[in-house]
Design a protein around this motif. Structure first.
Motif, PDB file in Angstrom:
ATOM      1  N   ARG A  32      -6.162  13.465  -3.696  1.00 55.47           N
ATOM      2  CA  ARG A  32      -5.504  14.579  -3.009  1.00 55.47           C
ATOM      3  C   ARG A  32      -6.205  14.940  -1.703  1.00 55.47           C
ATOM      4  O   ARG A  32      -5.709  15.777  -0.953  1.00 55.47           O
ATOM      5  CB  ARG A  32      -5.484  15.809  -3.915  1.00 55.47           C
ATOM      6  N   VAL A  33      -7.370  14.350  -1.466  1.00 57.75           N
ATOM      7  CA  VAL A  33      -8.107  14.586  -0.218  1.00 57.75           C
ATOM      8  C   VAL A  33      -8.448  13.242   0.409  1.00 57.75           C
ATOM      9  O   VAL A  33      -8.572  12.225  -0.286  1.00 57.75           O
ATOM     10  CB  VAL A  33      -9.405  15.400  -0.457  1.00 57.75           C
ATOM     11  N   GLN A  34      -8.606  13.249   1.727  1.00 56.44           N
ATOM     12  CA  GLN A  34      -8.947  12.007   2.422  1.00 56.44           C
ATOM     13  C   GLN A  34     -10.378  11.617   2.110  1.00 56.44           C
ATOM     14  O   GLN A  34     -11.244  12.467   1.924  1.00 56.44           O
ATOM     15  CB  GLN A  34      -8.765  12.187   3.923  1.00 56.44           C
ATOM     16  N   VAL A  35     -10.629  10.315   2.041  1.00 55.14           N
ATOM     17  CA  VAL A  35     -11.963   9.800   1.757  1.00 55.14           C
ATOM     18  C   VAL A  35     -12.381   8.851   2.874  1.00 55.14           C
ATOM     19  O   VAL A  35     -11.550   8.395   3.666  1.00 55.14           O
ATOM     20  CB  VAL A  35     -12.023   9.075   0.383  1.00 55.14           C
TER      21      VAL A  35
ATOM     22  N   ASN B 160      -0.458   7.727   6.895  1.00 52.33           N
ATOM     23  CA  ASN B 160      -0.657   6.488   7.662  1.00 52.33           C
ATOM     24  C   ASN B 160      -2.133   6.162   7.829  1.00 52.33           C
ATOM     25  O   ASN B 160      -2.526   4.993   7.772  1.00 52.33           O
ATOM     26  CB  ASN B 160       0.015   6.596   9.023  1.00 52.33           C
ATOM     27  N   ARG B 161      -2.962   7.186   8.023  1.00 57.77           N
ATOM     28  CA  ARG B 161      -4.397   6.962   8.173  1.00 57.77           C
ATOM     29  C   ARG B 161      -4.973   6.375   6.888  1.00 57.77           C
ATOM     30  O   ARG B 161      -5.758   5.419   6.919  1.00 57.77           O
ATOM     31  CB  ARG B 161      -5.108   8.259   8.514  1.00 57.77           C
ATOM     32  N   ILE B 162      -4.594   6.932   5.753  1.00 59.26           N
ATOM     33  CA  ILE B 162      -5.105   6.430   4.474  1.00 59.26           C
ATOM     34  C   ILE B 162      -4.620   5.000   4.234  1.00 59.26           C
ATOM     35  O   ILE B 162      -5.373   4.144   3.769  1.00 59.26           O
ATOM     36  CB  ILE B 162      -4.696   7.371   3.327  1.00 59.26           C
ATOM     37  N   LYS B 163      -3.360   4.716   4.576  1.00 58.32           N
ATOM     38  CA  LYS B 163      -2.852   3.343   4.409  1.00 58.32           C
ATOM     39  C   LYS B 163      -3.624   2.369   5.289  1.00 58.32           C
ATOM     40  O   LYS B 163      -3.948   1.258   4.851  1.00 58.32           O
ATOM     41  CB  LYS B 163      -1.359   3.289   4.725  1.00 58.32           C
TER      42      LYS B 163
ATOM     43  N   VAL C  40       0.864  -1.179   0.000  1.00 60.93           N
ATOM     44  CA  VAL C  40       0.000   0.000   0.000  1.00 60.93           C
ATOM     45  C   VAL C  40       0.898   1.224   0.000  1.00 60.93           C
ATOM     46  O   VAL C  40       1.878   1.277   0.744  1.00 60.93           O
ATOM     47  CB  VAL C  40      -0.919   0.010   1.241  1.00 60.93           C
ATOM     48  N   SER C  41       0.557   2.207  -0.839  1.00 62.47           N
ATOM     49  CA  SER C  41       1.391   3.396  -0.944  1.00 62.47           C
ATOM     50  C   SER C  41       0.524   4.647  -1.058  1.00 62.47           C
ATOM     51  O   SER C  41      -0.519   4.633  -1.717  1.00 62.47           O
ATOM     52  CB  SER C  41       2.296   3.275  -2.174  1.00 62.47           C
ATOM     53  N   VAL C  42       0.993   5.722  -0.417  1.00 65.32           N
ATOM     54  CA  VAL C  42       0.355   7.035  -0.520  1.00 65.32           C
ATOM     55  C   VAL C  42       1.466   8.039  -0.789  1.00 65.32           C
ATOM     56  O   VAL C  42       2.477   8.055  -0.095  1.00 65.32           O
ATOM     57  CB  VAL C  42      -0.399   7.409   0.775  1.00 65.32           C
ATOM     58  N   ALA C  43       1.279   8.872  -1.810  1.00 65.11           N
ATOM     59  CA  ALA C  43       2.317   9.809  -2.217  1.00 65.11           C
ATOM     60  C   ALA C  43       2.539  10.904  -1.176  1.00 65.11           C
ATOM     61  O   ALA C  43       1.591  11.475  -0.643  1.00 65.11           O
ATOM     62  CB  ALA C  43       1.948  10.441  -3.548  1.00 65.11           C
ATOM     63  N   LYS C  44       3.796  11.181  -0.926  1.00 62.05           N
ATOM     64  CA  LYS C  44       4.154  12.222   0.025  1.00 62.05           C
ATOM     65  C   LYS C  44       3.790  13.610  -0.504  1.00 62.05           C
ATOM     66  O   LYS C  44       3.464  14.511   0.256  1.00 62.05           O
ATOM     67  CB  LYS C  44       5.659  12.150   0.318  1.00 62.05           C
ATOM     68  N   ARG C  45       3.821  13.781  -1.823  1.00 65.30           N
ATOM     69  CA  ARG C  45       3.491  15.091  -2.375  1.00 65.30           C
ATOM     70  C   ARG C  45       2.006  15.412  -2.246  1.00 65.30           C
ATOM     71  O   ARG C  45       1.618  16.571  -2.267  1.00 65.30           O
ATOM     72  CB  ARG C  45       3.941  15.203  -3.822  1.00 65.30           C
ATOM     73  N   SER C  46       1.159  14.360  -2.126  1.00 68.69           N
ATOM     74  CA  SER C  46      -0.272  14.590  -1.937  1.00 68.69           C
ATOM     75  C   SER C  46      -0.611  14.875  -0.479  1.00 68.69           C
ATOM     76  O   SER C  46      -1.511  15.666  -0.191  1.00 68.69           O
ATOM     77  CB  SER C  46      -1.063  13.371  -2.394  1.00 68.69           C
ATOM     78  N   PHE C  47       0.091  14.213   0.436  1.00 65.70           N
ATOM     79  CA  PHE C  47      -0.152  14.369   1.868  1.00 65.70           C
ATOM     80  C   PHE C  47       1.193  14.543   2.559  1.00 65.70           C
ATOM     81  O   PHE C  47       1.925  13.573   2.757  1.00 65.70           O
ATOM     82  CB  PHE C  47      -0.884  13.148   2.442  1.00 65.70           C
TER      83      PHE C  47
END
Length: 122
Positions: A95-98, A65-68, A51-58
């Motif tokens: 780009r926003v949390q869901v 960590n919450r999104i992951k 699982v990956s979340v871009a640092k430039r987005s958050f």
């Protein structure tokens, strides 16, 4: 090879070489907020997921960590649908949390599409 009850076990995707291999030759599926890069195998009984979340987005680590955690929860909610063995990486592209419910439905959609693709190719 699947286990007796036709389930695939989920395992953590580890190793730089495996991840590079996945991104180099793997295929891609999209949904609104998620991107699934996958590489399936004919044999085996496990699907290794990352699982990956871009640092430039958050920028803040606690947001990433919450999104992951939400994506992992969505994967565990839909793990009984997975019928293919291989490698996979879920990348959050928003780009926003869901809400978690949205991620659960998108994971279900991507897993069903992956199962359909691999069944057609088999």
């Amino acid at each position: 090879m699947l286990t007796n009850n036709n389930e695939v076990s989920l395992r953590r995707l580890k190793g730089k070489k495996r991840i590079e291999h996945l991104f180099r030759i793997g295929d891609v599926l999209h949904s609104k907020h998620l991107l699934l890069r996958y590489l399936y195998f004919d044999e085996g009984d496990s699907f290794q997921l990352g699982v990956s979340v871009a640092k430039r987005s958050f920028n803040r680590a606690h947001d990433r960590n919450r999104i992951k955690r939400q994506i992992r929860e969505a994967l565990w909610a839909n793990k009984n649908l997975l019928r293919v063995s291989g490698l996979g990486m879920f990348v959050f592209k928003g780009r926003v949390q869901v809400k978690t419910d949205v991620l659960i439905s998108e994971c279900e959609e991507l897993i069903n599409h992956l199962n359909k693709i691999t069944k057609d190719n088999a």
